[in-house]
Enzyme design. Structure first.
Site, PDB file in Angstrom:
ATOM      1  N   TYR A  48       0.855  -1.188   0.000  1.00 40.82           N
ATOM      2  CA  TYR A  48       0.000   0.000   0.000  1.00 40.82           C
ATOM      3  C   TYR A  48       0.888   1.233   0.000  1.00 40.82           C
ATOM      4  O   TYR A  48       1.431   1.625   1.022  1.00 40.82           O
ATOM      5  CB  TYR A  48      -0.901  -0.048   1.234  1.00 40.82           C
ATOM      6  CG  TYR A  48      -1.882   1.095   1.412  1.00 40.82           C
ATOM      7  CD1 TYR A  48      -2.049   2.093   0.449  1.00 40.82           C
ATOM      8  CD2 TYR A  48      -2.659   1.151   2.560  1.00 40.82           C
ATOM      9  CE1 TYR A  48      -2.950   3.119   0.634  1.00 40.82           C
ATOM     10  CE2 TYR A  48      -3.569   2.181   2.763  1.00 40.82           C
ATOM     11  CZ  TYR A  48      -3.712   3.170   1.798  1.00 40.82           C
ATOM     12  OH  TYR A  48      -4.612   4.197   1.994  1.00 40.82           O
ATOM     13  N   LYS A  84      -1.316  -1.144  -4.104  1.00 40.35           N
ATOM     14  CA  LYS A  84      -2.398  -0.172  -4.005  1.00 40.35           C
ATOM     15  C   LYS A  84      -1.704   1.173  -4.125  1.00 40.35           C
ATOM     16  O   LYS A  84      -1.008   1.608  -3.216  1.00 40.35           O
ATOM     17  CB  LYS A  84      -3.147  -0.281  -2.685  1.00 40.35           C
ATOM     18  CG  LYS A  84      -4.261   0.752  -2.530  1.00 40.35           C
ATOM     19  CD  LYS A  84      -4.920   0.629  -1.156  1.00 40.35           C
ATOM     20  CE  LYS A  84      -6.114   1.555  -1.011  1.00 40.35           C
ATOM     21  NZ  LYS A  84      -5.757   2.988  -0.958  1.00 40.35           N
TER      22      LYS A  84
END
Length: 312
Positions: free
Chosen positions: A139, A169
């Site tokens: 992320y 992400k």
């Protein structure tokens, strides 16, 4: 491991809290049903939106379990396990695998900053090893972690040292880096967009999935952006994206996530406020926000219609 890449709109889900700020998982089931009915094709739990960093580890486990149970295999559930303690993040990843989550994701440690790609790979390798059977997504959110490292280099090195590294992400605004990540090794990695107000640019760059907070409250709008883009109607796509930008600007006048929870309340979902330091909106702020959104036409164009689709 499931070799399918993520597709469509993945809601970064909220964590319901009661009036005392304690966890209340009861609303997760109805909220999940509503999100799926809105056209959502995945759930991302305990991330920035879900206040993962403000929850106790036991609470994070409870939230993840509730969303996995509520989804019941209909849409993938990705559990965000990032923690300043890498060992704790690894345990959260192991729990996600145990309860049947579809993937895990993690931010990097942020109190002691990660200053080089080798160290970032070391950290994420340790976390990902907690759930070796699940796809792992790093992320990347430099605005919150302070880590501005080159994601192309991370994927190159991480792809060699993290067996279950699936992708990213990507919550940043560097479309050129996002494109390079998508194209690396002939599209080896699944790179999921994470900036709602720039979805149209991401689609033009090659995005096939996105994870976002405002998909909780305006999925039909984003699905229409996708449809317009696919049809080549770029004038309409820009008009719709402008509505997203205006909506986010209106919400951003207030503490963002407490305001988002207020907007969910307009649809009948009382998820409480947020934990400190975020707090919650006052009644007057909530009413002012409702009026601002009404002036934008939000309560008309944010409703589901018969022309839903997904990125493909």
């Amino acid at each position: 491991m499931n070799d399918n890449k993520l597709r469509g709109l993945i809601a970064a889900t909220y964590t319901p809290l009661d009036l005392n700020g304690e966890l209340d998982t009861d609303p997760i089931g109805p909220t999940t049903e509503w999100l799926i009915a809105q056209g959502i094709s995945g759930l991302y739990t305990c991330g920035s939106t879900g206040e993962g960093m403000s929850l106790r580890s036991a609470e994070r486990c409870s939230v993840a379990e509730a969303y996995v149970q509520s989804a019941a295999g209909r849409v993938p559930v990705i559990v965000q396990v990032g923690h300043n303690s890498v060992a704790e993040a690894r345990q959260l990843a192991a729990h996600a695998q145990q309860i049947g989550a579809d993937a895990v994701s993690a931010t990097c440690p942020s109190y002691f900053k990660v200053n080089d790609v080798d160290t970032l790979v070391d950290c994420m390798a340790e976390v990902a090893a907690g759930a070796p059977k699940l796809p792992f997504y790093y992320y990347h959110i430099p605005a919150l972690t302070g880590s501005t490292l080159d994601m192309v280099e991370f994927l190159r090195l991480g792809g060699k040292r993290i067996p279950n590294l699936r992708g990213l992400k990507y919550t940043d605004t560097k479309l050129h880096e996002f494109q390079q990540c998508l194209e690396l090794d002939q599209g080896r990695f699944d790179v999921v967009w994470g900036c709602d107000e720039m979805m149209l640019g991401a689609l033009a760059t090659g995005a096939t999935a996105a994870i976002g907070s405002t998909f909780n409250i305006a999925a039909p709008l984003y699905l229409e952006i996708i449809d317009a883009f696919r049809l080549g109607d770029f004038v309409e796509a820009r008009r719709l994206q402008s509505l997203s930008v205006a909506m986010i600007r209106a919400i951003g006048k207030y503490p963002f996530h407490p305001a988002m929870k207020s907007v969910l309340g307009f649809s009948g979902f009382d998820l409480g406020g947020c934990r400190l330091p975020q707090g919650r909106l006052s009644q007057s702020e909530t009413e002012t926000l409702r009026n601002e959104l009404s002036l934008l036409g939000y309560f008309e164009w944010a409703q589901p219609n018969s022309h839903l689709s997904a990125i493909s």
